[in-house]
Design a protein around this motif. Structure first.
Motif, PDB file in Angstrom:
ATOM      1  N   THR A  89       0.835  -1.197   0.000  1.00  0.00           N
ATOM      2  CA  THR A  89       0.000   0.000   0.000  1.00  0.00           C
ATOM      3  C   THR A  89       0.879   1.260   0.000  1.00  0.00           C
ATOM      4  N   ASP A  90       0.294   2.383  -0.440  1.00  0.00           N
ATOM      5  CA  ASP A  90       0.968   3.677  -0.231  1.00  0.00           C
ATOM      6  C   ASP A  90       0.054   4.606   0.570  1.00  0.00           C
ATOM      7  N   GLU A  91      -0.846   4.007   1.340  1.00  0.00           N
ATOM      8  CA  GLU A  91      -1.754   4.791   2.154  1.00  0.00           C
ATOM      9  C   GLU A  91      -0.953   5.667   3.111  1.00  0.00           C
ATOM     10  N   SER A  93       1.292   7.837   2.405  1.00  0.00           N
ATOM     11  CA  SER A  93       2.607   8.254   1.894  1.00  0.00           C
ATOM     12  C   SER A  93       2.620   8.070   0.378  1.00  0.00           C
ATOM     13  N   GLU A  94       1.847   8.885  -0.306  1.00  0.00           N
ATOM     14  CA  GLU A  94       1.623   8.731  -1.732  1.00  0.00           C
ATOM     15  C   GLU A  94       2.895   8.417  -2.528  1.00  0.00           C
ATOM     16  N   GLY A  95       2.839   7.327  -3.276  1.00  0.00           N
ATOM     17  CA  GLY A  95       3.950   6.943  -4.139  1.00  0.00           C
ATOM     18  C   GLY A  95       5.048   6.163  -3.433  1.00  0.00           C
ATOM     19  N   HIS A  96       4.987   6.092  -2.108  1.00  0.00           N
ATOM     20  CA  HIS A  96       5.975   5.306  -1.362  1.00  0.00           C
ATOM     21  C   HIS A  96       5.291   4.041  -0.865  1.00  0.00           C
ATOM     22  N   TYR A  97       5.547   2.981  -1.587  1.00  0.00           N
ATOM     23  CA  TYR A  97       4.844   1.726  -1.287  1.00  0.00           C
ATOM     24  C   TYR A  97       5.552   0.956  -0.183  1.00  0.00           C
ATOM     25  N   TYR A  98       4.744   0.437   0.731  1.00  0.00           N
ATOM     26  CA  TYR A  98       5.286  -0.318   1.865  1.00  0.00           C
ATOM     27  C   TYR A  98       4.386  -1.515   2.142  1.00  0.00           C
ATOM     28  N   ASP A 117      -0.865   4.551 -11.408  1.00  0.00           N
ATOM     29  CA  ASP A 117      -1.303   5.858 -11.885  1.00  0.00           C
ATOM     30  C   ASP A 117      -2.065   6.675 -10.834  1.00  0.00           C
ATOM     31  N   ASN A 118      -2.285   6.101  -9.645  1.00  0.00           N
ATOM     32  CA  ASN A 118      -3.002   6.818  -8.581  1.00  0.00           C
ATOM     33  C   ASN A 118      -4.231   7.533  -9.148  1.00  0.00           C
ATOM     34  N   TRP A 119      -5.009   6.807  -9.916  1.00  0.00           N
ATOM     35  CA  TRP A 119      -6.174   7.332 -10.646  1.00  0.00           C
ATOM     36  C   TRP A 119      -7.090   8.136  -9.727  1.00  0.00           C
ATOM     37  N   LYS A 122      -6.917   8.505  -5.762  1.00  0.00           N
ATOM     38  CA  LYS A 122      -7.585   7.673  -4.753  1.00  0.00           C
ATOM     39  C   LYS A 122      -7.092   6.230  -4.705  1.00  0.00           C
ATOM     40  N   GLU A 123      -5.979   5.920  -5.372  1.00  0.00           N
ATOM     41  CA  GLU A 123      -5.579   4.512  -5.427  1.00  0.00           C
ATOM     42  C   GLU A 123      -4.389   4.228  -4.512  1.00  0.00           C
ATOM     43  N   HIS A 124      -4.671   3.586  -3.374  1.00  0.00           N
ATOM     44  CA  HIS A 124      -3.625   3.360  -2.377  1.00  0.00           C
ATOM     45  C   HIS A 124      -3.483   1.892  -1.959  1.00  0.00           C
ATOM     46  N   CYS A 125      -4.278   1.023  -2.559  1.00  0.00           N
ATOM     47  CA  CYS A 125      -4.074  -0.411  -2.351  1.00  0.00           C
ATOM     48  C   CYS A 125      -3.460  -0.981  -3.628  1.00  0.00           C
TER      49      CYS A 125
HETATM   50 CA   LIG Z   1      -1.601   5.993  -4.275  1.00  0.00          CA
END
Ligand SMILES: [Ca+2]
Ligand SMILES: *[C@@H]1O[C@H](CO)[C@@H](O)[C@H](O)[C@H]1NC(C)=O
Ligand SMILES: [Ca+2]
Length: 150
Positions: A89-91, A93-98, A117-119, A122-125
């Motif tokens: 997820t990057d919930e 911390s946008e763009g930083h996946y953990y 693409d964080n459409w 709202k895309e964090h999963c």
């Molecule tokens: Ca995202």
């Protein structure tokens, strides 16, 4: 026979399907098993991970390309084309996946073409399909995978 026992049976089935999640268990791979949830429900990451812990694991992490290939194979044969969430997820911390369970940075991210693409912002999963990873919103009716060490 009255109709009452029939109604009672339906009621019990409805209650149990709302509460219990059942899983399809993969063959072992590198000493781990992967559990694919049956059914489609809306769960948040905390709830999915807690359910995986209840099964002795955690929401799936992806260590390298061979593990991702294995998971792609598993979902392409068993998930019926439905969205399948990973534990990435990057919930917050946008763009930083953990990895949700450890909070450590993602080790391997084999994205689909043109993802993430964080459409609509709202895309964090992160879901996995036969052709790679995609970022997707977290509120979908979906399946998820638990990873269970041997
Ligand atoms: Ca995202
Ligand atoms: C990939 O990760 C898996 C799972 O952690 C591990 O068992 C395996 O040895 C790794 N494979 C390679 C090629 O690094
Ligand atoms: Ca996306």
């Amino acid at each position: 026979m009255s109709i009452f026992p029939i109604l009672l049976t339906i009621g019990v089935l409805m209650i149990s399907s709302a509460q219990a999640v059942t899983y399809l268990t993969s063959e072992p791979y590198n000493g781990k098993k992967y559990l694919l949830s049956n059914g489609l429900e809306v769960f948040d990451l905390a709830k999915m991970n807690a359910r995986c812990k209840g099964s002795g694991g955690y929401l799936v992490d992806i260590d390298n390309s061979s593990e991702q290939n294995w998971l792609e194979y598993f979902v392409s044969y068993e998930a019926g084309g439905h969205v399948v969430y990973t534990g990435i997820t990057d919930e917050g911390s946008e763009g930083h996946y953990y990895h949700y369970n450890t909070k450590k940075p993602a080790k391997y991210l084999g994205w689909k073409w043109r993802q993430p693409d964080n459409w609509k912002g709202k895309e964090h999963c992160v879901n996995i399909a036969y052709n790679g990873l995609n970022d997707i919103d977290c509120g979908r009716k979906a399946k998820y995978i638990c990873e269970v060490p041997a």
